[in-house]
Design a protein around this motif. Structure first.
Motif, PDB file in Angstrom:
ATOM      1  N   GLU A 221      -8.862 -18.465 -26.135  1.00  0.00           N
ATOM      2  CA  GLU A 221      -8.248 -17.469 -25.260  1.00  0.00           C
ATOM      3  C   GLU A 221      -6.740 -17.467 -25.460  1.00  0.00           C
ATOM      4  O   GLU A 221      -6.151 -18.476 -25.845  1.00  0.00           O
ATOM      5  N   ASP A 222      -6.102 -16.330 -25.169  1.00  0.00           N
ATOM      6  CA  ASP A 222      -4.658 -16.207 -25.325  1.00  0.00           C
ATOM      7  C   ASP A 222      -3.897 -17.217 -24.473  1.00  0.00           C
ATOM      8  O   ASP A 222      -2.865 -17.734 -24.891  1.00  0.00           O
ATOM      9  N   VAL A 223      -4.403 -17.526 -23.288  1.00  0.00           N
ATOM     10  CA  VAL A 223      -3.735 -18.489 -22.407  1.00  0.00           C
ATOM     11  C   VAL A 223      -3.667 -19.848 -23.093  1.00  0.00           C
ATOM     12  O   VAL A 223      -2.618 -20.505 -23.099  1.00  0.00           O
ATOM     13  N   ASP A 224      -4.782 -20.245 -23.685  1.00  0.00           N
ATOM     14  CA  ASP A 224      -4.821 -21.530 -24.392  1.00  0.00           C
ATOM     15  C   ASP A 224      -3.950 -21.497 -25.642  1.00  0.00           C
ATOM     16  O   ASP A 224      -3.287 -22.482 -25.974  1.00  0.00           O
ATOM     17  N   ALA A 225      -3.945 -20.359 -26.328  1.00  0.00           N
ATOM     18  CA  ALA A 225      -3.129 -20.214 -27.533  1.00  0.00           C
ATOM     19  C   ALA A 225      -1.643 -20.337 -27.191  1.00  0.00           C
ATOM     20  O   ALA A 225      -0.879 -20.982 -27.911  1.00  0.00           O
ATOM     21  N   LEU A 226      -1.235 -19.747 -26.071  1.00  0.00           N
ATOM     22  CA  LEU A 226       0.166 -19.832 -25.650  1.00  0.00           C
ATOM     23  C   LEU A 226       0.544 -21.278 -25.308  1.00  0.00           C
ATOM     24  O   LEU A 226       1.657 -21.717 -25.598  1.00  0.00           O
ATOM     25  N   LYS A 227      -0.383 -21.999 -24.694  1.00  0.00           N
ATOM     26  CA  LYS A 227      -0.120 -23.409 -24.388  1.00  0.00           C
ATOM     27  C   LYS A 227       0.098 -24.202 -25.669  1.00  0.00           C
ATOM     28  O   LYS A 227       0.981 -25.057 -25.738  1.00  0.00           O
ATOM     29  N   ILE A 228      -0.702 -23.893 -26.680  1.00  0.00           N
ATOM     30  CA  ILE A 228      -0.571 -24.595 -27.963  1.00  0.00           C
ATOM     31  C   ILE A 228       0.783 -24.291 -28.593  1.00  0.00           C
ATOM     32  O   ILE A 228       1.480 -25.194 -29.062  1.00  0.00           O
ATOM     33  N   ILE A 229       1.174 -23.027 -28.583  1.00  0.00           N
ATOM     34  CA  ILE A 229       2.457 -22.645 -29.182  1.00  0.00           C
ATOM     35  C   ILE A 229       3.611 -23.284 -28.419  1.00  0.00           C
ATOM     36  O   ILE A 229       4.570 -23.776 -29.021  1.00  0.00           O
ATOM     37  N   ALA A 230       3.519 -23.310 -27.086  1.00  0.00           N
ATOM     38  CA  ALA A 230       4.574 -23.937 -26.282  1.00  0.00           C
ATOM     39  C   ALA A 230       4.681 -25.422 -26.603  1.00  0.00           C
ATOM     40  O   ALA A 230       5.788 -25.972 -26.713  1.00  0.00           O
ATOM     41  N   LYS A 231       3.540 -26.069 -26.785  1.00  0.00           N
ATOM     42  CA  LYS A 231       3.531 -27.496 -27.122  1.00  0.00           C
ATOM     43  C   LYS A 231       4.168 -27.724 -28.489  1.00  0.00           C
ATOM     44  O   LYS A 231       4.978 -28.644 -28.663  1.00  0.00           O
TER      45      LYS A 231
END
Length: 149
Positions: free
Chosen positions: A47-57
């Motif tokens: 999901e995009d929410v999880d993808a954004l968390k990965i990019i932020a990390k």
């Protein structure tokens, strides 16, 4: 378009433009996305929410690495790392300023009726969800501590 698909398209564009930094960064993002998609229990979706968390990390790790390189006197490596962080941040939503974080936390404290440090967990839970991807957890935590202390 899902963020995963957007990254794939941007990889093609970076190849055509011969943008080495962007291409390397996007390939790294896609590698981590694929690992997340194929992890046990992920059902081959991201999901995009999880993808954004990965990019932020990844962006946070890059900033920390650049700081380490600068401390070791390797400015060339730090600049390369920061160039990759810049690419990562282009996919993240606009980050909240300290004053915006403080406003949001004050609203949450008013809504929950929090009065002391005992309520920090409750406030942090709500604040982390509301500001996910827009503010680092450390910054949120510092603001919550200062307002509840």
């Amino acid at each position: 378009m899902m963020l995963f698909d957007q990254i794939s398209e941007d990889i093609k564009a970076a190849m055509k433009a011969r943008d080495k930094v962007r291409l390397e960064t996007l390939r790294n993002i896609k590698k981590v996305f694929l690992e997340a998609k194929t992890a046990p229990g992920a059902n081959d979706t991201l999901e995009d929410v999880d993808a954004l968390k990965i990019i932020a990390k990844l962006a946070k790790q890059g900033r920390e690495t650049a700081t380490t390189y600068t401390g070791a006197g390797r400015q060339d490596l730090a600049e390369a790392e920061l160039a990759q962080v810049e690419v990562l941040e282009s996919y993240l939503p606009k980050q909240l300023s300290d004053s915006e974080i403080e406003e949001e936390v004050k609203k949450i404290i008013a809504e929950t009726g929090a009065t002391s440090m005992k309520d920090m967990g409750k406030v942090m839970g709500i604040a982390s969800k509301q500001m996910a991807g827009r503010a680092e957890g450390g910054k949120i935590s510092a603001v919550v501590r200062s307002l509840l202390a």
